[in-house]
Design a protein around this motif. Structure first.
Motif, PDB file in Angstrom:
ATOM      1  N   SER A  97      11.919   5.230 -37.695  1.00  0.00           N
ATOM      2  CA  SER A  97      11.616   5.672 -39.058  1.00  0.00           C
ATOM      3  C   SER A  97      10.292   5.063 -39.518  1.00  0.00           C
ATOM      4  CB  SER A  97      12.729   5.239 -40.010  1.00  0.00           C
ATOM      5  OG  SER A  97      12.780   3.820 -40.095  1.00  0.00           O
ATOM      6  N   TYR A  98       9.786   5.558 -40.644  1.00  0.00           N
ATOM      7  CA  TYR A  98       8.566   4.977 -41.213  1.00  0.00           C
ATOM      8  C   TYR A  98       8.808   3.520 -41.601  1.00  0.00           C
ATOM      9  CZ  TYR A  98       6.329   9.550 -41.398  1.00  0.00           C
ATOM     10  OH  TYR A  98       5.756  10.749 -41.055  1.00  0.00           O
ATOM     11  N   ALA A  99       9.966   3.243 -42.174  1.00  0.00           N
ATOM     12  CA  ALA A  99      10.278   1.871 -42.571  1.00  0.00           C
ATOM     13  C   ALA A  99      10.293   0.948 -41.368  1.00  0.00           C
ATOM     14  CB  ALA A  99      11.621   1.829 -43.299  1.00  0.00           C
ATOM     15  N   ALA A 100      10.828   1.434 -40.246  1.00  0.00           N
ATOM     16  CA  ALA A 100      10.860   0.613 -39.030  1.00  0.00           C
ATOM     17  C   ALA A 100       9.446   0.293 -38.566  1.00  0.00           C
ATOM     18  CB  ALA A 100      11.627   1.340 -37.930  1.00  0.00           C
ATOM     19  N   LEU A 101       8.563   1.285 -38.660  1.00  0.00           N
ATOM     20  CA  LEU A 101       7.175   1.080 -38.260  1.00  0.00           C
ATOM     21  C   LEU A 101       6.486   0.081 -39.186  1.00  0.00           C
ATOM     22  CD1 LEU A 101       4.753   1.781 -36.504  1.00  0.00           C
ATOM     23  CD2 LEU A 101       4.392   3.823 -37.912  1.00  0.00           C
ATOM     24  N   LYS A 123       1.544  -6.822 -50.868  1.00  0.00           N
ATOM     25  CA  LYS A 123       1.022  -6.596 -52.205  1.00  0.00           C
ATOM     26  C   LYS A 123       0.156  -5.351 -52.180  1.00  0.00           C
ATOM     27  CE  LYS A 123      -2.646  -7.384 -54.192  1.00  0.00           C
ATOM     28  NZ  LYS A 123      -3.679  -6.643 -55.005  1.00  0.00           N
ATOM     29  N   SER A 124       0.711  -4.253 -52.663  1.00  0.00           N
ATOM     30  CA  SER A 124      -0.056  -3.018 -52.825  1.00  0.00           C
ATOM     31  C   SER A 124       0.171  -2.536 -54.256  1.00  0.00           C
ATOM     32  CB  SER A 124       0.384  -1.953 -51.825  1.00  0.00           C
ATOM     33  OG  SER A 124       0.078  -2.336 -50.497  1.00  0.00           O
ATOM     34  N   LEU A 125      -0.866  -2.015 -54.881  1.00  0.00           N
ATOM     35  CA  LEU A 125      -0.771  -1.651 -56.290  1.00  0.00           C
ATOM     36  C   LEU A 125       0.245  -0.535 -56.528  1.00  0.00           C
ATOM     37  CD1 LEU A 125      -4.570  -1.709 -57.204  1.00  0.00           C
ATOM     38  CD2 LEU A 125      -2.850  -3.440 -57.742  1.00  0.00           C
ATOM     39  N   ASN A 126       0.932  -0.641 -57.670  1.00  0.00           N
ATOM     40  CA  ASN A 126       1.873   0.384 -58.130  1.00  0.00           C
ATOM     41  C   ASN A 126       2.993   0.670 -57.134  1.00  0.00           C
ATOM     42  OD1 ASN A 126      -1.098   1.632 -59.377  1.00  0.00           O
ATOM     43  ND2 ASN A 126       0.563   1.103 -60.776  1.00  0.00           N
ATOM     44  N   ASN A 153      -1.052  -0.370 -48.545  1.00  0.00           N
ATOM     45  CA  ASN A 153      -0.816   0.985 -49.078  1.00  0.00           C
ATOM     46  C   ASN A 153      -0.053   1.872 -48.096  1.00  0.00           C
ATOM     47  OD1 ASN A 153      -2.378   0.481 -51.530  1.00  0.00           O
ATOM     48  ND2 ASN A 153      -4.174   0.552 -50.194  1.00  0.00           N
ATOM     49  N   LEU A 154       0.830   1.269 -47.316  1.00  0.00           N
ATOM     50  CA  LEU A 154       1.537   2.033 -46.288  1.00  0.00           C
ATOM     51  C   LEU A 154       2.411   3.129 -46.885  1.00  0.00           C
ATOM     52  CD1 LEU A 154       2.566  -0.870 -43.879  1.00  0.00           C
ATOM     53  CD2 LEU A 154       0.655   0.731 -43.643  1.00  0.00           C
ATOM     54  N   TRP A 155       3.102   2.822 -47.970  1.00  0.00           N
ATOM     55  CA  TRP A 155       3.985   3.825 -48.571  1.00  0.00           C
ATOM     56  C   TRP A 155       3.180   4.946 -49.221  1.00  0.00           C
ATOM     57  CZ3 TRP A 155       9.184   3.620 -47.759  1.00  0.00           C
ATOM     58  CH2 TRP A 155       9.675   2.424 -47.218  1.00  0.00           C
ATOM     59  N   THR A 156       1.990   4.655 -49.665  1.00  0.00           N
ATOM     60  CA  THR A 156       1.144   5.676 -50.297  1.00  0.00           C
ATOM     61  C   THR A 156       0.477   6.579 -49.265  1.00  0.00           C
ATOM     62  OG1 THR A 156       0.675   4.231 -52.174  1.00  0.00           O
ATOM     63  CG2 THR A 156      -0.853   6.054 -51.801  1.00  0.00           C
ATOM     64  N   HIS A 157      -0.101   5.980 -48.230  1.00  0.00           N
ATOM     65  CA  HIS A 157      -0.931   6.742 -47.302  1.00  0.00           C
ATOM     66  C   HIS A 157      -0.211   7.259 -46.061  1.00  0.00           C
ATOM     67  CE1 HIS A 157      -4.170   5.789 -49.838  1.00  0.00           C
ATOM     68  NE2 HIS A 157      -4.518   4.623 -49.338  1.00  0.00           N
ATOM     69  N   PHE A 158       0.933   6.663 -45.726  1.00  0.00           N
ATOM     70  CA  PHE A 158       1.552   7.026 -44.443  1.00  0.00           C
ATOM     71  C   PHE A 158       2.987   7.540 -44.539  1.00  0.00           C
ATOM     72  CE2 PHE A 158      -1.818   4.002 -43.483  1.00  0.00           C
ATOM     73  CZ  PHE A 158      -2.510   4.689 -42.500  1.00  0.00           C
ATOM     74  N   TYR A 159       3.751   7.052 -45.500  1.00  0.00           N
ATOM     75  CA  TYR A 159       5.162   7.431 -45.536  1.00  0.00           C
ATOM     76  C   TYR A 159       5.332   8.953 -45.642  1.00  0.00           C
ATOM     77  CZ  TYR A 159      10.113   7.501 -46.659  1.00  0.00           C
ATOM     78  OH  TYR A 159      11.466   7.741 -46.627  1.00  0.00           O
ATOM     79  N   GLY A 160       6.033   9.525 -44.677  1.00  0.00           N
ATOM     80  CA  GLY A 160       6.346  10.952 -44.686  1.00  0.00           C
ATOM     81  C   GLY A 160       5.194  11.884 -44.390  1.00  0.00           C
ATOM     82  N   GLN A 161       4.021  11.332 -44.067  1.00  0.00           N
ATOM     83  CA  GLN A 161       2.832  12.178 -43.906  1.00  0.00           C
ATOM     84  C   GLN A 161       2.716  12.811 -42.509  1.00  0.00           C
ATOM     85  OE1 GLN A 161       0.669  12.824 -46.566  1.00  0.00           O
ATOM     86  NE2 GLN A 161       2.346  11.788 -47.625  1.00  0.00           N
TER      87      GLN A 161
END
Length: 251
Positions: A87-91, A111-114, A36-44
């Motif tokens: 960047s977040y993607a690099a991390l 594999k993360s939902l949605n 869930n990296l994109w949900t919980h961390f991206y841009g936060q």
């Protein structure tokens, strides 16, 4: 970025765990699950080029149980992140690459939902990424959810709305990212697993391997009995018994 991650998209009870287990057993692919990296961390945490923002983000990631399971090396992450575009993607890529390296594999995926919600961001940061969107008969998907968790996940109305939204996103993303986004029906994977996997391997640019069908590198999935709502199954068995199960579950 040069990474070529493989992302699995789709709502819960759609077969996302099954394709995760199959792909994760490929000799060259390491799959993480529910990070869930994109949900919980991206841009936060603001601009990660600022050291204090990066440290705050990394500190929270190292406390998150889904990341802890990947056994990350904080010092190596810090060192290599400073050599990236910060960047977040690099991390996120460092976490995936290090995990794959520890498994002795060349490529990583998640594999993360949605995940379909983040297709635009993912393809902007990873132009060579591939995304596989699982779609299942909405009646069976809801019946599986109801059997596993009961009505606490919401009623048939909300379940139908979520399914419709996800399918609409799949169609939109397929049109926007041809050659990089694929839709895989759960039923196709269940009834014709080898044929479906050969097509998926062609899509992601990897040779097909019979080891995928053993699911040997997905220990948690195997321990949970294949993640089925209808009872445990032997390791490596893909059963068709869940197809049409809604007739015994729903009114």
């Amino acid at each position: 970025m040069e990474s070529k991650p493989i992302y699995i998209a789709g709502p819960e009870r759609s077969g996302t765990s099954l394709i995760y287990a199959l792909l994760g057993s490929h000799p060259d692919i390491a799959m993480t699950r529910r990070t869930n990296l994109w949900t919980h961390f991206y841009g936060q945490y603001g601009d990660l080029a600022q050291p204090e923002n990066f440290e705050r983000c990394l500190a929270m990631m190292l406390r998150y149980k889904r990341v802890v399971r990947l056994d990350p090396d904080p010092e190596r992450i810090r060192r290599e992140f400073m050599q990236s575009d910060r960047s977040y993607a690099a991390l996120f890529a460092l976490l995936g690459e290090h995990f794959a390296e520890r498994q002795g594999k060349m490529r990583w995926g998640d594999k993360s939902l949605n995940t379909e919600r983040y297709a635009e961001l993912i393809f902007a940061d990873f132009p060579e990424a591939r995304m596989i969107h699982m779609v299942r008969d909405p009646r069976d998907r809801y019946a599986s959810s109801l059997t596993r968790w009961g009505p606490n996940r919401g009623g048939v109305g909300s379940a139908t709305a979520m399914w419709s939204w996800s399918v609409a996103m799949a169609r939109r993303n397929m049109a926007r990212y041809p050659g990089r986004y694929a839709i895989l029906r759960y039923e196709t994977l269940i009834f014709r697993p080898e044929e479906a996997l050969r097509e998926i391997c062609n899509f992601i640019g990897e040779p097909y391997s019979p080891l995928m069908l053993t699911m040997q590198d997905a220990e948690l999935f195997r321990e949970e009995g294949g993640n089925s709502s209808y009872g445990r199954r032997p390791p490596g068995v893909i059963s068709t018994s869940s197809i049409g199960k809604f007739r015994n579950v729903l009114t």
